[in-house]
Design an enzyme around this catalytic site. Structure first.
Site, PDB file in Angstrom:
ATOM      1  CE  LYS A  49       0.908   1.190   4.465  1.00  0.00           C
ATOM      2  NZ  LYS A  49       1.751   2.310   4.824  1.00  0.00           N
ATOM      3  N   PRO A  67       8.856  -4.095  -0.406  1.00  0.00           N
ATOM      4  CG  PRO A  67       9.161  -1.798  -0.690  1.00  0.00           C
ATOM      5  CD  PRO A  67       8.397  -2.963  -1.225  1.00  0.00           C
ATOM      6  N   GLY A 107       7.700   1.037   4.565  1.00  0.00           N
ATOM      7  CA  GLY A 107       6.542   1.934   4.628  1.00  0.00           C
ATOM      8  C   GLY A 107       5.440   1.527   3.659  1.00  0.00           C
ATOM      9  CG  MET A 108       5.619   0.601   0.259  1.00  0.00           C
ATOM     10  SD  MET A 108       6.117   0.254  -1.432  1.00  0.00           S
ATOM     11  CE  MET A 108       4.522   0.197  -2.265  1.00  0.00           C
ATOM     12  CB  ALA A 109       1.524  -2.125   5.050  1.00  0.00           C
ATOM     13  N   GLY A 121       4.686  -6.536   6.027  1.00  0.00           N
ATOM     14  CA  GLY A 121       4.412  -7.502   7.095  1.00  0.00           C
ATOM     15  C   GLY A 121       2.909  -7.662   7.303  1.00  0.00           C
ATOM     16  CG  ASP A 177      -0.674  -0.236   8.318  1.00  0.00           C
ATOM     17  OD1 ASP A 177      -1.470   0.639   8.718  1.00  0.00           O
ATOM     18  OD2 ASP A 177       0.510   0.012   8.008  1.00  0.00           O
TER      19      ASP A 177
END
Ligand code: ATP
Length: 306
Positions: A11, A96, A100-102, A104, A138
């Protein structure tokens, strides 16, 4: 079922308005999530006990024990149904890590969906969403995909209509940033500036641009859309060079994705995104750059073997 593979999206936060710290340490947010077509894949296979493997860029930073968010997801779903989490989880990473793209959270959502299918537990969507909220702020959005407004600490979701495809380019950095550290830096910078922090509110013009599928109108709202951006830049000053390189390379707008260090750039169309990705990759200001469309789907089963 002998194995199930679920594909799940990362995201970008097209708006991340952050309120003051709450007594419980969390922050109230107005968080506009947009799922993007960078994907992890999670495969679950019956096994004597819960084990995790992870492959792909940054995999060495992903814990393989009970701290792995996908493993925690399998454990809570199993407990919910009074059974053992007896699966092997194989994670193929492309989102990545600590970017910062959630990623996990995406793996946790994928594990919930994959284990539910493998075990035949047919968990109602509302129960899955509740388990997701317990795993992290998230995770409920990762289960949903598309676009949504997250309020509270981001877990209270309202799906948002999106009127077209947006073309993004993501500049991936070497090494990650810790989300809690970025929030702490945000609080520190605001305290030092004696800023009066308003309650977070969704930006109506930004939501209208999403609804219309209008990239230029969305770009016009992105410059100050991420309240975590000054903190990410303070912890990683080189990100200012990445943002400048993206703008110089023709992006309509650029911002730090969530808590960073990934930077997200909006392009007008698919050829524009491909050209921007090539220029950014060659700029020397990031590890690599990837074009990806949005909105992307929630967790999707791409393989299951009986
Ligand atoms: P967010 O944007 O949700 O705050 P992020 O995208 O910056 O998070 P993640 O990739 O989700 O970061 O990972 C943050 C940390 O979580 C990693 O450094 C890692 O230690 C831990 N982690 C636990 N499970 C996973 C997983 N399945 N994939 C990636 N990281 C994981």
């Amino acid at each position: 079922m002998s194995s199930v593979t679920v594909r799940v999206s990362g995201k970008v936060n097209v708006q991340l308005a952050v309120g003051p710290p709450r007594p419980d340490g969390f922050h109230d947010l107005a968080n506009v999530f947009l799922a993007v077509a960078l994907h992890d894949r999670v495969t679950v296979t019956p096994a004597p006990r819960l084990t995790v493997s992870c492959a792909g860029p940054g995999a060495e930073q992903v814990p393989l024990d009970g701290d792995n968010l996908a493993a925690r997801a399998a454990t809570v779903l199993a407990a919910h149904h009074g059974r053992a989490p007896d699966v092997r989880l194989d994670i193929a990473k492309d989102i990545p890590v600590a970017g910062g793209m959630a990623g996990g959270s995406a793996d946790a959502a994928a594990a919930l969906v994959a284990c539910d299918a493998l075990w035949g537990t047919a968990t109602p969507a509302a129960e899955l969403a509740e388990l997701a909220a317990g795993l992290g702020s998230d995770v409920p959005f990762a289960l949903l995909g598309g676009a949504a407004l997250g309020e509270g600490r981001g877990e209270r979701l309202t799906p948002l209509p999106v009127g077209g495809t947006f073309h993004w380019v993501f500049a991936l950095a070497d090494g990650g940033l810790s989300t809690p550290e970025v929030y702490r830096e945000c609080d520190r910078l605001r305290a030092a500036a004696a800023d009066d922090v308003p309650a977070p509110r969704p930006d109506g013009a930004l939501l209208a641009a999403l609804r219309a599928g209008d990239a230029a109108a969305l770009a016009a709202r992105l410059d100050a859309a991420n309240d975590l951006q000054p903190a990410a830049l303070s912890l990683r000053p080189a990100l200012a060079d990445t943002l400048a390189a993206g703008r110089a390379a023709g992006a309509l707008a650029g911002l730090v994705s969530g808590s960073g260090p990934t930077c997200a750039f909006l392009a007008a169309d698919a050829p524009g995104a491909a050209a921007l990705a090539a220029r950014l990759s060659a700029s020397g200001t990031c590890r690599t750059a990837r074009a990806a469309t949005a909105p992307a789907a929630g967790p999707t089963t791409i393989e299951s073997h009986a």
